[in-house]
Design a protein around this motif. Sequence first.
Motif, PDB file in Angstrom:
ATOM      1  N   ILE A  71     -43.078  -3.744  -6.453  1.00  0.00           N
ATOM      2  CA  ILE A  71     -42.591  -4.547  -5.436  1.00  0.00           C
ATOM      3  C   ILE A  71     -41.573  -4.394  -4.120  1.00  0.00           C
ATOM      4  N   ALA A  72     -42.227  -4.478  -2.885  1.00  0.00           N
ATOM      5  CA  ALA A  72     -40.645  -4.172  -2.166  1.00  0.00           C
ATOM      6  C   ALA A  72     -40.894  -4.406  -1.232  1.00  0.00           C
ATOM      7  N   ARG A  73     -40.131  -5.181  -0.011  1.00  0.00           N
ATOM      8  CA  ARG A  73     -40.393  -5.771   1.215  1.00  0.00           C
ATOM      9  C   ARG A  73     -39.422  -4.418   2.207  1.00  0.00           C
ATOM     10  N   SER A  74     -40.392  -4.337   3.628  1.00  0.00           N
ATOM     11  CA  SER A  74     -39.934  -3.310   4.633  1.00  0.00           C
ATOM     12  C   SER A  74     -38.255  -4.638   4.942  1.00  0.00           C
ATOM     13  N   TYR A  75     -37.588  -3.606   5.966  1.00  0.00           N
ATOM     14  CA  TYR A  75     -36.409  -4.221   6.616  1.00  0.00           C
ATOM     15  C   TYR A  75     -37.065  -5.506   7.352  1.00  0.00           C
ATOM     16  N   ASP A  76     -38.351  -5.059   8.472  1.00  0.00           N
ATOM     17  CA  ASP A  76     -38.852  -5.429   9.334  1.00  0.00           C
ATOM     18  C   ASP A  76     -39.553  -6.944   8.923  1.00  0.00           C
ATOM     19  N   SER A  77     -39.965  -7.241   8.040  1.00  0.00           N
ATOM     20  CA  SER A  77     -40.371  -8.305   6.697  1.00  0.00           C
ATOM     21  C   SER A  77     -42.554  -7.894   7.179  1.00  0.00           C
ATOM     22  N   HIS A  78     -42.432  -6.480   7.495  1.00  0.00           N
ATOM     23  CA  HIS A  78     -43.708  -7.253   8.453  1.00  0.00           C
ATOM     24  C   HIS A  78     -44.799  -6.043   7.259  1.00  0.00           C
TER      25      HIS A  78
END
Length: 410
Positions: free
Chosen positions: A315-322
């Motif tokens: 899993i990975a989180r987008s740069y804007d945490s959206h």
Amino acid sequence: MATAQEVDEEPLKVKDEDEEEVEKDTDDGGEGDEEEPKEPRIRDTPEDIHFDAIVNTLAFHPKQDIIAAGDIDGDIYLYSYSCTEGETKELWSSGHHLKSCRKVAFSHDGRSLFSVAKDKAVHIMDVEAGKLVTRIPKAHSVPIYSLLLVDENVLATGDDEGTLKVWDMRKGTAIMDLKHHEDFISEIAIDEAKKILLTSSGDGTMGVFNIKRRRFDLVSEPQSGDLTSVAIVKRGRKAVCGSSDGTIYIFNWDGFGATSDRFFVQAESLESIVPITDSMVCAASMDGVIRAINILPNRVVGSVGQHKGEPIEDIARSYDSHFLASSAHDQLVKFWDISKLSELHVSDYRKRKKKHGKLTSLSKKAVGCGDNFFAGLLDEPDDAQDKKDNMKEEEEDDKDDDSDSDSGSD
């Protein structure tokens, strides 16, 4: 003879009738030209991306709506993603790795993409052109498992036999080459000061390395299962490790020798942990569920999403945490809305769980929206009497003492 004025009026009158007919057809749902263009559908999350092989690793671009994926065939893909239907598109793909790609990571400026694979090589690619820029063909003597970009010039890699290497990419050589684990290094994390590097290992220990002084500090006492992931939370005061036995192990900073707390999650192996806030992480499991978990107080808050019955690899989180992206054995990369997780407040008070406690759904796409996450997964009662008996059991559970240990399950 008709006057010029009368001749002019005739076609005008016919034109008006034609316009009225066209307007009438349009109003009646006819096939007028004005109905052809349709507004593109805007989704809550980007569409799923289908792959030809299982995706092992994901990474979001630090500044743009771009995601990288590496699969078990050694191929790397770059996609632009969008919530507008039909606009998530492949930008380029690369087949430079000879064996399974284990990890991808963007440079902090987003211009380069780093990758490691089972072929023992480290690759650096130009993101815009999709071309291989640098290759270290035999970076380790055994397959590489993990990768962490410390800064633009320093890279850390861990292999299948527990060796950690730290690279100075300006020279293309390793400035640290240490083996203090007996099994694969599953994940690498570093503090904000870029000084203390932590490693989780299949031997059940967490390693601590000081990369400023280029030395090994210690390994923790071994835990009961493989440590599959590591993350730093609580503003750098705690480190957490996921494990193959479904337990999250919590360490105090500067007290890495032994765990300060542990939290058992009723889940299969926790393969990947990503911090969302100072206190909340998302954990992906082999049972196909992505759980939002609060750390101290320890709570499974709910489900962010799932790959039904398919083990999740990363899993990975987008740069804007959206968004949170996930990859699983169904050969799909899915996107989940996590924009509201930072607003959740977890109380120290712990209510007693019911006999058939259900995992709260935290996104529209999670199975069983609302508080009924496992709806459709649990066996339904065969008759009305069974339903009544179940309701009675739950009412009795509610009357029981509300006290419970923090190391409960979800």
